[in-house]
Design an enzyme around this catalytic site. Sequence first.
Site, PDB file in Angstrom:
ATOM      1  N   ARG A 138       0.660  -1.290  -0.033  1.00 35.03           N
ATOM      2  CA  ARG A 138       0.073  -0.247   0.112  1.00 35.03           C
ATOM      3  C   ARG A 138       0.831   1.241  -0.012  1.00 35.03           C
ATOM      4  O   ARG A 138       0.309   2.260  -0.240  1.00 35.03           O
ATOM      5  CB  ARG A 138      -1.001   0.056   1.052  1.00 35.03           C
ATOM      6  CG  ARG A 138      -2.268  -0.893   0.936  1.00 35.03           C
ATOM      7  CD  ARG A 138      -3.107  -1.158   1.930  1.00 35.03           C
ATOM      8  NE  ARG A 138      -2.358  -2.052   2.974  1.00 35.03           N
ATOM      9  CZ  ARG A 138      -2.601  -3.228   3.153  1.00 35.03           C
ATOM     10  NH1 ARG A 138      -3.451  -4.001   2.320  1.00 35.03           N
ATOM     11  NH2 ARG A 138      -2.040  -4.041   4.117  1.00 35.03           N
ATOM     12  N   GLU A 168       4.315 -12.373  14.091  1.00 33.30           N
ATOM     13  CA  GLU A 168       3.851 -12.964  15.395  1.00 33.30           C
ATOM     14  C   GLU A 168       4.058 -14.549  15.249  1.00 33.30           C
ATOM     15  O   GLU A 168       4.439 -15.078  16.193  1.00 33.30           O
ATOM     16  CB  GLU A 168       2.249 -12.833  15.279  1.00 33.30           C
ATOM     17  CG  GLU A 168       1.507 -12.905  16.529  1.00 33.30           C
ATOM     18  CD  GLU A 168       0.307 -13.119  16.322  1.00 33.30           C
ATOM     19  OE1 GLU A 168      -0.681 -13.274  17.409  1.00 33.30           O
ATOM     20  OE2 GLU A 168      -0.506 -12.239  15.335  1.00 33.30           O
TER      21      GLU A 168
HETATM   22  P1  5GP Z   1       3.702  -3.641  11.379  1.00 32.23           P
HETATM   23  O1  5GP Z   1       4.798  -4.042  11.142  1.00 32.23           O
HETATM   24  O2  5GP Z   1       3.864  -2.146  11.818  1.00 32.23           O
HETATM   25  O3  5GP Z   1       3.043  -4.348  12.503  1.00 32.23           O
HETATM   26  O4  5GP Z   1       2.391  -3.650  10.294  1.00 32.23           O
HETATM   27  C1  5GP Z   1       2.404  -2.684   9.375  1.00 32.23           C
HETATM   28  C2  5GP Z   1       2.377  -3.320   7.920  1.00 32.23           C
HETATM   29  O5  5GP Z   1       1.291  -4.160   7.876  1.00 32.23           O
HETATM   30  C3  5GP Z   1       2.153  -2.326   6.817  1.00 32.23           C
HETATM   31  O6  5GP Z   1       2.603  -2.432   5.682  1.00 32.23           O
HETATM   32  C4  5GP Z   1       0.545  -2.368   6.722  1.00 32.23           C
HETATM   33  O7  5GP Z   1       0.110  -2.041   5.580  1.00 32.23           O
HETATM   34  C5  5GP Z   1       0.071  -3.648   7.247  1.00 32.23           C
HETATM   35  N1  5GP Z   1      -0.903  -3.673   8.005  1.00 32.23           N
HETATM   36  C6  5GP Z   1      -1.164  -4.333   9.378  1.00 32.23           C
HETATM   37  N2  5GP Z   1      -2.402  -4.067   9.866  1.00 32.23           N
HETATM   38  C7  5GP Z   1      -3.040  -3.334   8.913  1.00 32.23           C
HETATM   39  C8  5GP Z   1      -4.428  -2.752   8.968  1.00 32.23           C
HETATM   40  O8  5GP Z   1      -5.297  -2.984   9.849  1.00 32.23           O
HETATM   41  N3  5GP Z   1      -4.834  -2.273   7.663  1.00 32.23           N
HETATM   42  C9  5GP Z   1      -3.970  -1.804   6.792  1.00 32.23           C
HETATM   43  N4  5GP Z   1      -4.149  -1.202   5.691  1.00 32.23           N
HETATM   44  N5  5GP Z   1      -2.793  -2.186   6.888  1.00 32.23           N
HETATM   45  C10 5GP Z   1      -2.177  -3.152   7.659  1.00 32.23           C
END
Ligand code: 5GP
Length: 177
Positions: free
Chosen positions: A64, A101
Site C-alpha cells: 500500500r 507473530e
Molecule cells: P507492522 O509491521 O507495523 O506491525 O504492520 C504494518 C504493515 O502491515 C504495513 O505494511 C501495513 O500495510 C500492514 N497492516 C497491518 N495492519 C493493517 C491494517 O489494519 N490495515 C492496513 N491497511 N494495513 C495493515
Amino acid sequence: QQDAEYLVSLVRSVPGFPKEGIIFRDFMPVLADPKGLKILLKALEEALPVSPSEFDSIAGLESRGFLFGPAMAAHLGKGFIAVRKAGKLPPETIGESYDLEYGTASVEIETDAVQAGKRVLIVDDLIATGGTAKAATDLIEKAGGTVVGFSFVMRLDGLDGLDKLDGKPSSSLIAMP
Ligand code: 5GP
C-alpha cells in the site's frame, strides 16, 4: 480539521480480517474518492516529518506504500524506491528479515536502488508494531542510505510501533484505536 474528519470518515474498518480479533483499517476508499485522494496527498505533504530538502528519495513499503508514495515523490521532485516482499525482484537484491507473530518475513530492494549517502523518507499506509518499517530502515541503511523519517497515513495506538523507529521523526495523519 474538516479535512482530517473527511479522511477518517472514508477509512473502512473491517472486523475479523485477515483473522479473528483483528480490525483491519482499509484506506482504499480514500484513494477511490477524488476529494479524499487530493486531501490525502496534500495532508501527507503538509505533515512531512522533515523538510523536503532533507531527503532525496521516498521508499514505499509493499504494497500500500506503492499507492501514494510515487505521487508524493513526483510532486516533491524526488525518486521512488519500492521496498518489496521477498522473492519478487530479479537479482541482485539485498534483504532484511524480521519477526512476525508466527515466523519471519523479509523485505528486499535491488542492490543498486539506494546509492551510498542517499537520504530516504519511508512511507506506508499504516504502522502497527513497527516491525515492517524497522526492517525497511535496516535494509536501506545496510545498502548505504540514511533513513531520515517516516510518513504514515494511519497509526495503530497501543502497539508502541513508533518506539521501534530508532528515535527518527515520523508523522501519521490518523490515529486508530
Ligand atoms: P507492522 O509491521 O507495523 O506491525 O504492520 C504494518 C504493515 O502491515 C504495513 O505494511 C501495513 O500495510 C500492514 N497492516 C497491518 N495492519 C493493517 C491494517 O489494519 N490495515 C492496513 N491497511 N494495513 C495493515
